[in-house]
Design a protein around this motif. Structure first.
Motif, PDB file in Angstrom:
ATOM      1  N   SER A   1       0.852  -1.530   0.046  1.00 31.69           N
ATOM      2  CA  SER A   1       0.602   0.141  -0.284  1.00 31.69           C
ATOM      3  C   SER A   1       0.764   1.726   0.184  1.00 31.69           C
ATOM      4  CB  SER A   1      -0.466  -0.155   1.244  1.00 31.69           C
ATOM      5  OG  SER A   1       0.117   0.212   2.736  1.00 31.69           O
ATOM      6  N   LYS A   2       2.041   0.760  -0.253  1.00 32.69           N
ATOM      7  CA  LYS A   2       2.844   2.173  -0.150  1.00 32.69           C
ATOM      8  C   LYS A   2       2.454   3.500  -1.018  1.00 32.69           C
ATOM      9  CE  LYS A   2       7.474   0.387  -2.418  1.00 32.69           C
ATOM     10  NZ  LYS A   2       6.507  -0.344  -3.043  1.00 32.69           N
ATOM     11  N   ASP A   3       2.629   3.556  -2.753  1.00 32.23           N
ATOM     12  CA  ASP A   3       1.362   3.616  -3.494  1.00 32.23           C
ATOM     13  C   ASP A   3       0.200   4.411  -3.033  1.00 32.23           C
ATOM     14  OD1 ASP A   3       4.186   3.684  -3.857  1.00 32.23           O
ATOM     15  OD2 ASP A   3       4.393   2.234  -5.331  1.00 32.23           O
ATOM     16  N   GLY A   4      -0.411   4.019  -2.392  1.00 30.66           N
ATOM     17  CA  GLY A   4      -1.760   4.318  -2.043  1.00 30.66           C
ATOM     18  C   GLY A   4      -2.787   2.828  -2.133  1.00 30.66           C
ATOM     19  N   PHE A   5      -3.800   2.853  -2.082  1.00 27.98           N
ATOM     20  CA  PHE A   5      -4.768   2.030  -1.852  1.00 27.98           C
ATOM     21  C   PHE A   5      -6.008   0.856  -2.768  1.00 27.98           C
ATOM     22  CE2 PHE A   5      -3.581   3.443   2.572  1.00 27.98           C
ATOM     23  CZ  PHE A   5      -3.325   2.737   3.451  1.00 27.98           C
ATOM     24  N   GLN A   6      -5.651   2.360  -3.933  1.00 33.41           N
ATOM     25  CA  GLN A   6      -6.785   1.927  -4.750  1.00 33.41           C
ATOM     26  C   GLN A   6      -6.023   0.306  -4.945  1.00 33.41           C
ATOM     27  OE1 GLN A   6      -7.466   4.911  -6.948  1.00 33.41           O
ATOM     28  NE2 GLN A   6      -8.802   2.872  -8.001  1.00 33.41           N
ATOM     29  N   ASN A   7      -7.608   0.182  -5.146  1.00 37.86           N
ATOM     30  CA  ASN A   7      -8.047  -1.121  -6.147  1.00 37.86           C
ATOM     31  C   ASN A   7      -7.213  -2.737  -5.145  1.00 37.86           C
ATOM     32  OD1 ASN A   7      -9.014  -2.504  -8.372  1.00 37.86           O
ATOM     33  ND2 ASN A   7      -8.320  -1.599  -9.247  1.00 37.86           N
ATOM     34  N   LEU A   8      -6.967  -1.962  -3.544  1.00 35.94           N
ATOM     35  CA  LEU A   8      -6.266  -3.509  -2.731  1.00 35.94           C
ATOM     36  C   LEU A   8      -7.196  -4.181  -2.631  1.00 35.94           C
ATOM     37  CD1 LEU A   8      -2.975  -1.187  -1.194  1.00 35.94           C
ATOM     38  CD2 LEU A   8      -3.350  -3.267  -3.211  1.00 35.94           C
ATOM     39  N   PRO A   9      -7.294  -5.241  -2.431  1.00 29.66           N
ATOM     40  CA  PRO A   9      -8.869  -6.113  -2.082  1.00 29.66           C
ATOM     41  C   PRO A   9      -8.569  -6.298  -0.563  1.00 29.66           C
ATOM     42  CG  PRO A   9      -7.160  -7.165  -3.015  1.00 29.66           C
ATOM     43  CD  PRO A   9      -6.220  -6.681  -2.492  1.00 29.66           C
ATOM     44  N   ILE A  10      -9.902  -6.154  -0.246  1.00 31.74           N
ATOM     45  CA  ILE A  10     -10.555  -6.876   1.469  1.00 31.74           C
ATOM     46  C   ILE A  10     -11.189  -7.503   2.009  1.00 31.74           C
ATOM     47  CG2 ILE A  10     -12.438  -4.237   1.448  1.00 31.74           C
ATOM     48  CD1 ILE A  10     -10.790  -4.192   4.922  1.00 31.74           C
ATOM     49  N   ILE A  11     -11.544  -8.530   2.142  1.00 30.52           N
ATOM     50  CA  ILE A  11     -12.627 -10.042   2.127  1.00 30.52           C
ATOM     51  C   ILE A  11     -13.760  -9.006   3.906  1.00 30.52           C
ATOM     52  CG2 ILE A  11     -12.950 -12.166   2.016  1.00 30.52           C
ATOM     53  CD1 ILE A  11     -10.852 -11.084   0.453  1.00 30.52           C
ATOM     54  N   LEU A  12     -14.919  -8.738   3.416  1.00 29.80           N
ATOM     55  CA  LEU A  12     -15.510  -9.281   4.673  1.00 29.80           C
ATOM     56  C   LEU A  12     -16.038 -10.294   4.377  1.00 29.80           C
ATOM     57  CD1 LEU A  12     -17.133  -5.344   4.456  1.00 29.80           C
ATOM     58  CD2 LEU A  12     -14.727  -5.863   5.275  1.00 29.80           C
ATOM     59  N   ASP A  13     -16.639 -10.734   5.869  1.00 31.84           N
ATOM     60  CA  ASP A  13     -18.052 -12.053   6.680  1.00 31.84           C
ATOM     61  C   ASP A  13     -18.700 -11.295   7.483  1.00 31.84           C
ATOM     62  OD1 ASP A  13     -19.399 -13.659   7.791  1.00 31.84           O
ATOM     63  OD2 ASP A  13     -17.342 -15.251   7.455  1.00 31.84           O
ATOM     64  N   LYS A  14     -20.109 -10.663   7.270  1.00 31.12           N
ATOM     65  CA  LYS A  14     -20.572  -9.872   7.592  1.00 31.12           C
ATOM     66  C   LYS A  14     -21.237 -10.142   9.222  1.00 31.12           C
ATOM     67  CE  LYS A  14     -26.124  -8.670   7.078  1.00 31.12           C
ATOM     68  NZ  LYS A  14     -26.387  -9.092   8.294  1.00 31.12           N
ATOM     69  N   PHE A  15     -20.454 -11.676   9.724  1.00 24.95           N
ATOM     70  CA  PHE A  15     -21.029 -12.140  10.989  1.00 24.95           C
ATOM     71  C   PHE A  15     -21.616 -11.747  12.222  1.00 24.95           C
ATOM     72  CE2 PHE A  15     -18.088 -13.262  15.208  1.00 24.95           C
ATOM     73  CZ  PHE A  15     -18.291 -14.771  14.975  1.00 24.95           C
ATOM     74  N   THR A  16     -22.113 -11.384  12.887  1.00 27.07           N
ATOM     75  CA  THR A  16     -22.953 -10.401  13.470  1.00 27.07           C
ATOM     76  C   THR A  16     -23.443  -9.017  13.316  1.00 27.07           C
ATOM     77  OG1 THR A  16     -21.311 -10.002  15.596  1.00 27.07           O
ATOM     78  CG2 THR A  16     -22.455 -12.684  15.190  1.00 27.07           C
ATOM     79  N   THR A  17     -22.734  -8.852  12.804  1.00 28.33           N
ATOM     80  CA  THR A  17     -23.190  -7.294  12.358  1.00 28.33           C
ATOM     81  C   THR A  17     -24.247  -7.053  11.586  1.00 28.33           C
ATOM     82  OG1 THR A  17     -21.745  -7.094  10.393  1.00 28.33           O
ATOM     83  CG2 THR A  17     -21.217  -6.029  12.005  1.00 28.33           C
ATOM     84  N   SER A  18     -25.018  -5.708  12.579  1.00 28.70           N
ATOM     85  CA  SER A  18     -26.085  -5.654  12.066  1.00 28.70           C
ATOM     86  C   SER A  18     -26.114  -5.022  10.022  1.00 28.70           C
ATOM     87  CB  SER A  18     -27.251  -5.039  12.360  1.00 28.70           C
ATOM     88  OG  SER A  18     -26.458  -3.435  12.437  1.00 28.70           O
ATOM     89  N   ASN A  19     -27.406  -5.550   9.842  1.00 25.96           N
ATOM     90  CA  ASN A  19     -27.287  -5.011   7.895  1.00 25.96           C
ATOM     91  C   ASN A  19     -27.024  -3.619   7.796  1.00 25.96           C
ATOM     92  OD1 ASN A  19     -28.408  -7.735   7.323  1.00 25.96           O
ATOM     93  ND2 ASN A  19     -30.517  -6.587   7.025  1.00 25.96           N
ATOM     94  N   GLU A  20     -26.983  -2.138   8.433  1.00 21.48           N
ATOM     95  CA  GLU A  20     -26.840  -1.117   8.127  1.00 21.48           C
ATOM     96  C   GLU A  20     -25.567  -1.315   8.960  1.00 21.48           C
ATOM     97  OE1 GLU A  20     -27.786   3.061  11.188  1.00 21.48           O
ATOM     98  OE2 GLU A  20     -28.658   0.743  11.818  1.00 21.48           O
ATOM     99  N   ILE A  21     -24.683  -2.055  10.070  1.00 22.20           N
ATOM    100  CA  ILE A  21     -23.238  -1.621   9.841  1.00 22.20           C
ATOM    101  C   ILE A  21     -23.157  -2.010   9.409  1.00 22.20           C
ATOM    102  CG2 ILE A  21     -22.049  -2.033  11.600  1.00 22.20           C
ATOM    103  CD1 ILE A  21     -23.739  -0.648  13.684  1.00 22.20           C
ATOM    104  N   TYR A  22     -23.075  -3.191   8.868  1.00 27.25           N
ATOM    105  CA  TYR A  22     -22.086  -4.058   8.034  1.00 27.25           C
ATOM    106  C   TYR A  22     -22.421  -2.901   6.380  1.00 27.25           C
ATOM    107  CZ  TYR A  22     -20.515  -7.076   4.676  1.00 27.25           C
ATOM    108  OH  TYR A  22     -20.088  -8.391   2.910  1.00 27.25           O
ATOM    109  N   GLN A  23     -23.491  -2.387   6.134  1.00 31.43           N
ATOM    110  CA  GLN A  23     -23.826  -2.098   4.778  1.00 31.43           C
ATOM    111  C   GLN A  23     -22.683   0.044   4.812  1.00 31.43           C
ATOM    112  OE1 GLN A  23     -24.657  -2.091   1.557  1.00 31.43           O
ATOM    113  NE2 GLN A  23     -25.404  -3.943   2.401  1.00 31.43           N
ATOM    114  N   PHE A  24     -22.303   0.213   5.977  1.00 28.32           N
ATOM    115  CA  PHE A  24     -21.280   1.272   5.668  1.00 28.32           C
ATOM    116  C   PHE A  24     -20.479   1.233   6.502  1.00 28.32           C
ATOM    117  CE2 PHE A  24     -19.107   3.666   9.023  1.00 28.32           C
ATOM    118  CZ  PHE A  24     -19.053   4.296   9.041  1.00 28.32           C
ATOM    119  N   TRP A  25     -19.595  -0.130   6.445  1.00 31.30           N
ATOM    120  CA  TRP A  25     -18.656  -0.861   6.927  1.00 31.30           C
ATOM    121  C   TRP A  25     -18.081  -0.927   5.000  1.00 31.30           C
ATOM    122  CZ3 TRP A  25     -15.141   1.433   9.372  1.00 31.30           C
ATOM    123  CH2 TRP A  25     -15.225   1.595  10.388  1.00 31.30           C
ATOM    124  N   LYS A  26     -18.584  -2.030   4.407  1.00 27.89           N
ATOM    125  CA  LYS A  26     -19.007  -2.182   3.462  1.00 27.89           C
ATOM    126  C   LYS A  26     -18.569  -0.398   1.924  1.00 27.89           C
ATOM    127  CE  LYS A  26     -21.513  -4.378  -0.473  1.00 27.89           C
ATOM    128  NZ  LYS A  26     -22.836  -5.155  -0.712  1.00 27.89           N
TER     129      LYS A  26
END
Lengths: 325, 325
Positions: free
Chosen positions: B119-144
C-alpha cells in the motif's frame, strides 16, 4: 555472407532463426517437415544430412536428451572447417559429447537464456552464456561480437560454473513451477501479489515442454543435489510447524493396539520407567495410523511393534515404515 | 465523526491508521510506547484498556496467536453498542474466538489483503475480504460502503470459504517463500525471468514477520492439508526424476553387507529364485548407505537385514528406516 545451418526447427530453432535470418544464408533441417511459410527467400530446407554440412556453421537446436544421438549420427560429415554450436540449457553435457565425438572440428558452447515467449517483443538485453570451449580466438571473438551486435547480453562462463549456477536458478525455478502445476495451484478470488507471481512462474515453466524439464533435471549434474537439498529443507520447514506438544497439559501417545493390547501394556511399562505421569493414549490399532498421526502432528509420540516374541517380525510395521520418515 | 480505536500499532496497525485517520477520531493502543510523531492532532494515545472502549468501533491489529488473549482480557469492557472488527489473515479463528467471548456485542470479520509494502503507493484496488458475521445490516452496509469509498476492492466471503481459499493461495505462497529462504535461494548472474519472480516472492513473504508465517500455517485449519498435499506432490515429482533403471544393461543392487556377507548370500538366493541374471552388486556395508543410495537414485534396489535369527532385531536398520521413505 556466411552459411549457417540450424538443426532442429522446434520452439528454440524458430527463435534462433528469427534472430539470425537476415545476417546469414540459412539452411534448416528437422526430422519433421518444415513449411516454407514465413521463411526468407534465401533460406534452404535441407533434405539430407549432407546438405546441412554444406554450411560452415551448424547450430544444434535439438532436445538435450537427443544431442548425443544427433552428434554421433552426424559425425561422418564433420570437417575441420566446420564450427559446431550447441544451444542447450545445460553445458557440461554437450561439452562431454563434443569431446567424445570431435577430433579436429571446433565447437562453441552457448546457452541463449530466452525462448519464443521472452523474445516476442525483441531480443534487447536477453542473456546468452558463452563458453569458448575449442574455438579459436578469432572464431570466438566473431560470435561474441555478433551476439553483442544483436543487443544480447553476453555472459562468459565455464560450462561447469554455468551448470552449478543454473541448477540453483533455472533448475530450481522449473522444479517449483512443475511442483505448483502437479499440485493444481490455481488462481483464486483472493490472490496476493506473491500468489500471482507464483502463478506466472507456473505458467512460464509449464509453457516449456515436459521433455525440457526432465532434461534440465537429469542432464545437469548439479540438479540432483539441488532437489535433495530442497527436499531436506522442505522437511525441516514442515517439522518447524508441528506443534511442540499437542496439548500442553499432557503428552499424547498414539499406539498400534487397542485397549488392553500388548502395545498398551508395553507403553505403561515405558511410562512407569520414564516416570511420565501426565499422558493420554490414543488407540490407533495399526502402525500406519500411528505413523500418519505423528506425521500430521496429531500425537506427540507413537508406539508400534516391530517384532513379537511369538509371531516374529510384524510385517505391517516394517512395510509402513517405508512410507514415512 | 465516529470514534475508532486501533488495538495494536505494529506493521498493519500503522497501515490501517494511514487508511482511516482522516475519517474518524482515532484512539491508538499498543503494549509498546507509541510516539506522537506522524500522528494527526486529534489522535489519542490510550493509556488504559478502558480508554480504548470510549470509542464505538474497535479494530484489533494484533498477531493471530495473541488474538484470544486480547479478547479475553478486554471482555469486561465490551458493551452492546461496541462494534468489534478483526483484521486477521485467517478468519475461522477470530470467528470462533468472538463466538466464545461475545454476548451482545456485534463483530465484523475482515481480511485486508495488504500491508505497508503493497500500500506504499496508495490503496487503490487493494482487496479486502468481508464476512458480515454478527453485524446488523446497517452496520455492515456502512463498513462495506466505507471501504469502497477508500477505493478498496471489497470481496464478500464466508470465513470458511476464505480460509479454504487462503490456505491454497496465501498459505502456499508464504510456505514457498519461506522454503526458498531456508534453502538460501539467491540471485545469480544467469537468472531467468521466472527465477527473478521467485526471488521477489521470497523477498515479499520474508518481509512479513516469522510470527505471521507461523500463525498463517497454524491458525488456518486448511493449511495443514495444503502442506501435506504439497509434500506428497513434491515426493511424486522427485520420484518421476529417478532413473527407471540406472544402467539399462543390468539391475543395480545395493546391499548392507560386504563381499561374502549373509546379505550377499540372501541376495543370491533371491536372484536365483527371481531368475534375475543381469545384475551388479554394490557393497554398501550399512543400511543407511543402502537407503541413501536408493533415495539418490544410485541403485535400483536395496537390501538390508531387519532381523537375524541369532542376534534378533538389527537396530541400525530399524533406526535408519525412520529417516527415509
Amino acid at each position: 555472407m556466411k552459411k549457417v545451418s540450424i538443426v532442429g526447427f522446434g520452439r528454440f530453432g524458430k527463435t534462433l532463426y528469427r534472430l539470425i535470418k537476415d545476417d546469414f544464408i540459412i539452411t534448416l533441417y528437422d526430422i519433421n517437415i518444415i513449411s516454407h511459410e514465413g521463411l526468407t527467400k534465401s533460406t534452404i530446407i535441407a533434405k539430407s544430412l549432407k546438405e546441412i554440412y554444406s554450411s560452415e556453421i551448424i547450430f544444434y537446436c535439438v532436445p538435450i536428451s537427443s544431442f548425443e544421438d544427433v552428434i554421433s549420427k552426424h559425425k561422418k560429415y564433420f570437417q575441420n572447417y566446420h564450427i559446431l554450436i550447441d544451444v542447450l540449457s545445460v553445458k557440461m553435457h554437450p561439452a562431454k559429447i563434443f569431446k567424445k565425438y570431435l577430433t579436429n572440428t571446433q565447437a562453441l558452447l552457448t546457452h541463449p537464456m530466452f525462448g519464443p515467449d521472452s523474445s516476442k517483443d525483441g531480443f534487447q538485453n536477453l542473456p546468452i552464456i558463452l563458453d569458448k570451449f575449442t574455438t579459436s580466438n578469432e572464431i570466438y571473438q566473431f560470435w561474441k561480437e555478433y551476439f553483442k551486435s544483436k543487443n544480447l547480453k553476453v555472459i562468459e562462463m565455464s560450462a561447469r560454473d554455468h551448470d552449478r549456477l543454473a541448477a540453483n536458478s533455472q533448475g530450481l525455478t522449473h522444479f517449483i513451477g512443475r511442483l505448483l502445476d502437479a499440485y493444481h495451484f490455481e488462481g483464486t478470488l483472493i490472490d496476493s501479489l506473491g500468489a500471482k507471481k507464483l502463478l506466472e512462474v507456473k505458467g512460464q515453466t509449464c509453457n516449456d515442454t515436459w521433455q525440457l524439464f526432465m532434461d534440465l533435471q537429469l542432464y545437469n549434474p548439479y540438479t540432483k543435489q539441488m532437489r535433495i537439498k530442497l527436499g531436506n529443507t522442505f522437511d525441516k520447514l514442515s517439522n518447524k510447524l508441528l506443534p511442540r506438544q499437542i496439548n500442553s497439559q499432557f503428552i499424547t501417545f498414539g499406539i498400534q493396539g487397542g485397549k488392553g493390547s500388548n502395545n498398551e501394556e508395553a507403553l505403561h511399562h515405558f511410562l512407569h520407567q520414564a516416570e511420565i505421569k501426565r499422558f493420554r493414549i490414543k488407540y490407533l490399532y495399526t502402525s500406519r495410523n500411528v505413523l500418519q498421526a505423528l506425521y500430521r502432528g496429531n500425537i506427540d509420540r507413537g508406539q508400534f511393534a516391530i517384532a513379537n516374541s511369538v509371531a516374529g517380525i510384524v510385517d505391517e510395521s516394517i512395510q509402513v515404515m517405508g512410507k514415512y520418515k
